[in-house]
Each structure stands twice: as structure tokens, then as C-alpha cells.
Design an enzyme around this catalytic site. Structure first.
Site, short mmCIF file in Angstrom:
data_model
loop_
_atom_site.label_atom_id
_atom_site.label_comp_id
_atom_site.label_asym_id
_atom_site.label_seq_id
_atom_site.Cartn_x
_atom_site.Cartn_y
_atom_site.Cartn_z
CB THR A 125 -0.91 -0.09 1.24
OG1 THR A 125 -1.75 -1.14 0.99
CG2 THR A 125 -1.87 1.12 1.60
CG ASP A 171 -1.64 -7.05 -2.17
OD1 ASP A 171 -2.26 -6.25 -2.39
OD2 ASP A 171 -1.48 -8.01 -1.24
CB SER A 172 2.63 -8.52 1.23
OG SER A 172 1.58 -8.40 1.84
CB SER A 173 -2.01 -11.26 -0.78
OG SER A 173 -2.50 -10.56 0.20
CG ASP A 207 -2.33 -7.81 3.79
OD1 ASP A 207 -2.65 -6.59 4.65
OD2 ASP A 207 -3.25 -7.53 2.62
CD GLN A 224 -7.57 -22.55 18.24
OE1 GLN A 224 -8.60 -22.08 18.83
NE2 GLN A 224 -7.65 -23.99 17.94
CB CYS A 225 -3.60 -18.13 23.60
SG CYS A 225 -4.96 -18.80 24.54
#
Ligand code: ASP
Length: 339
Positions: free
Chosen positions: A12, A56-58, A89, A274-275
Site C-alpha cells: 500500500t 501486493d504482499s498476498s 498483510d 490459538q492464544c
């Protein structure tokens, strides 16, 4: 005179709105310089290497991580520091990958980008870029102040392999809750010297082998045997299992049996939580003791981004499963906290 190489990959920071389609598209680095005239007043030299095409970093990939490492290797002696302009991203994945691929790093590699394009009136791009350059150029007694791969964003410097993108709306896009911030930019640029890594003892080494044969099993209450089986049977060498709390899973027989089968089949199972804060502590509860006994590997407090790229690096460079498991539980580049 200090020399910094800026590697502009896209994101971006260097995008403008296409008047026809209304979507953000990349533009070249000269337009960045036009929008940040302060760059002409810096008291160190910088050169720019631009990716072509800008991405784009994706669309980042292990292949591009290798190209980045080759580029840094080629320019390592010539420059005192590196700034990588990158989409936010997947910035934490790239920063983590570079940290594993470059051993005994003695120079700063600072990734930055922005949430708004550089030509926007309220942009965060200028501050991010200028301070990232300051950090990459910072030296004390002839040595780099931050010889690490880091992310600089919204007045804070994070260890790259401890960071993750946590907010897609705010300028404060990154966090690293399991590792203190390494510098804060206010009126002064305050470095947190106690937590910045020392450069390794040996000469710098650039590793370019990566293997991305990695599966993911994210647990949830009620997950079915079919879903778990499909994830564990994926054509991969290692599976990152995202567990509950401090590394806990269901203790139902079918679940534990499927895990044992996957391990017997030669798959590595890496347990991360997942924490976002805290660590996996295998054996703390009955619900993780059996995992430890069957040979599930602990990822301690590694981020998902660090776990993926550490596995890519280890699977690419080692074949012995025991060795890989042992290195996964070893702190290689400041990516985990060991008790
Ligand atoms: N989609 C953009 C990218 O990651 C977002 C950004 O630059 O912040 O390339």
C-alpha cells in the site's frame, strides 16, 4: 558515510487509486521520493532496488524470500543496513522467514510499509519510512544498534519473528505480545538495548533452501474425525496444530489415535496455541500430557508466522526428523521464550 539499501517490493505504501477501476495499484519509487521530500535531507546515503513487477504482499512466496536473501547477500558488504518496503498483510511472514534464512546477522534489516498510500494526506507512510531508515542507519561505536530482522510500524520496532499483523484498520497494525518492543519513536528514538539480540559469533550465512510442505490443523470443539483425518493425511511433511490454551487438545481416543498414526507415518506435529499471548506447556494438563508422550513437538510461544517459516527453513535444510524436532524446540533467532 553510512549506506542503506532500500528494497521496494510493493504494498500500500506505494499505491495509488486507479481512476478507472477505483482499486489500489502500485506506482514506482520515484513517486515515493516526490511525496517524501525529507529523504533528500538525510545525512546518510541510500540506494533503491525496486521489484519489477511490484507486488501486493498476498503474493509473496518462498521463491521471493530466496530472491530477497540473494539480494541482501549480494549487497551485504556494501551497505550498513537494509529497509524493505513491503505490504503489511504478510510482512510478519517475510520478516520471520528472513530471520531464519540469515544466520549470524550483524546488520539491521527493517521491514516497513503503511496502512495508507504515501500520497494520502493523512498517510502513515512517511513516518514509517523515515524512522525505518533512521533505525537501519543507527550505529554506535562502529556497530549496528539493531542487528536483527525487525518490523517498524506506527512508532514501534518489533522483532520480526515475534510479530503478527493484528489490525487491518488502525495505523497500529502490528503487535508482538510475547516479546518486548525493541524501540519506540517519540521525541527521541529510544532503543530497548537489553532486549535487542547481539550479532552471532560466526560469519554471516545465507540459507536459501526452503520446503513448504506444511499442513495446518486448527482445532475447535466438535471437530469431526473426517476433518482431522483430512488435515493429517495431507501431502506434507509437518503439520502445525493450533491448540487450545497452553497446548491442550481433546483427549478422545479417536483423536489421539489419529495423531499417533500421523506421527508413525513420519509426520512432525508442531503444537502452537490459538492464544496470542503465553506459551504451550506440554504436560501442564492431562489434555496435553499424552501429546508429549507420543512425540508432538512444542512450539512454545512461537507465532503462527514464525512456526510456518521456521518449518520451511528446517525442512529445507535437514532431513533427519529427530534433528528437526530438536531444532524446532530450540530458540534459533529469538523467536521463542524458553523457560
Ligand atoms: N494488501 C496490501 C499488502 O499487503 C496491504 C498493505 O500494504 O498494507 O500488500
Amino acid at each position: 558515510m553510512t549506506n542503506v539499501l532500500i528494497i521496494y517490493t510493493g504494498g500500500t505504501i506505494g499505491m495509488v487509486t486507479d481512476p478507472k477501476s477505483g482499486v489500489l495499484v502500485p506506482f514506482n519509487f520515484d513517486q515515493i521520493t516526490d511525496n517524501v521530500p525529507e529523504l533528500k535531507r538525510l545525512d546518510y546515503n541510500f540506494k533503491v532496488y525496486s521489484f519489477d513487477p511490484l507486488i501486493d504482499s498476498s503474493n509473496m512466496s518462498p521463491q521471493i524470500y530466496k530472491e530477497l536473501v540473494s539480494l541482501i547477500q549480494k549487497n551485504y558488504e556494501k551497505y550498513d543496513g537494509f529497509v524493505i518496503l513491503h505490504g503489511s498483510d504478510t510482512m510478519s511472514f517475510t520478516a520471520s522467514a528472513l530471520s531464519f534464512m540469515i544466520e549470524n546477522l550483524a546488520k539491521p534489516i527493517i521491514l516497513t510499509g503503511s496502512q495508507l498510500p504515501v500520497n494520502g494526506i493523512r498517510t502513515d507512510a512517511k513516518e514509517n519510512l523515515i524512522t525505518a531508515l533512521e533505525i537501519a542507519a543507527a550505529r554506535k561505536r562502529g556497530k549496528a544498534v539493531v542487528p536483527e530482522v525487525c518490523i517498524y510500524f506506527d512508532y514501534k520496532l518489533f522483532r520480526g519473528n515475534r510479530s503478527f499483523k493484528y489490525n487491518s484498520d488502525k495505523f497500529e497494525a502490528f503487535r508482538s505480545p510475547n516479546c518486548p518492543v525493541l524501540a519506540e519513536a517519540g521525541v527521541h528514538l529510544e532503543f530497548n538495548k537489553n532486549d535487542i539480540l547481539r550479532p552471532g559469533d560466526g560469519p554471516v550465512k545465507f540459507h536459501k533452501k526452503l520446503d513448504s510442505a506444511i499442513g495446518v490443523l486448527k482445532l475447535y470443539p466438535g471437530i469431526s474425525p473426517q476433518i482431522v483425518k483430512a488435515a493429517l493425511n495431507a501431502d506434507c511433511k509437518a503439520i502445525i496444530m493450533e491448540t487450545f490454551g497452553s497446548g491442550n487438545t481433546s483427549t478422545e481416543d479417536w483423536f489421539l489415535e489419529l495423531l499417533k498414526e500421523a506421527i508413525a507415518d513420519g509426520k512432525l506435529i508442531l503444537n502452537i496455541s490459538q492464544c496470542k499471548v503465553g506459551t504451550v506447556a506440554l504436560g501442564r494438563y492431562e489434555t496435553s500430557r499424552q501429546l508429549q508422550e507420543m512425540g508432538v513437538v512444542s512450539g512454545f510461544d512461537m507465532t503462527f508466522e514464525a512456526a510456518v517459516t521456521k518449518l520451511m527453513f528446517l525442512l529445507g535444510n535437514f532431513t533427519d526428523r529427530k534433528k528437526i524436532a530438536q531444532l524446532l524446540e530450540t530458540n534459533l533467532r529469538g523467536e521463542m521464550t524458553l523457560a
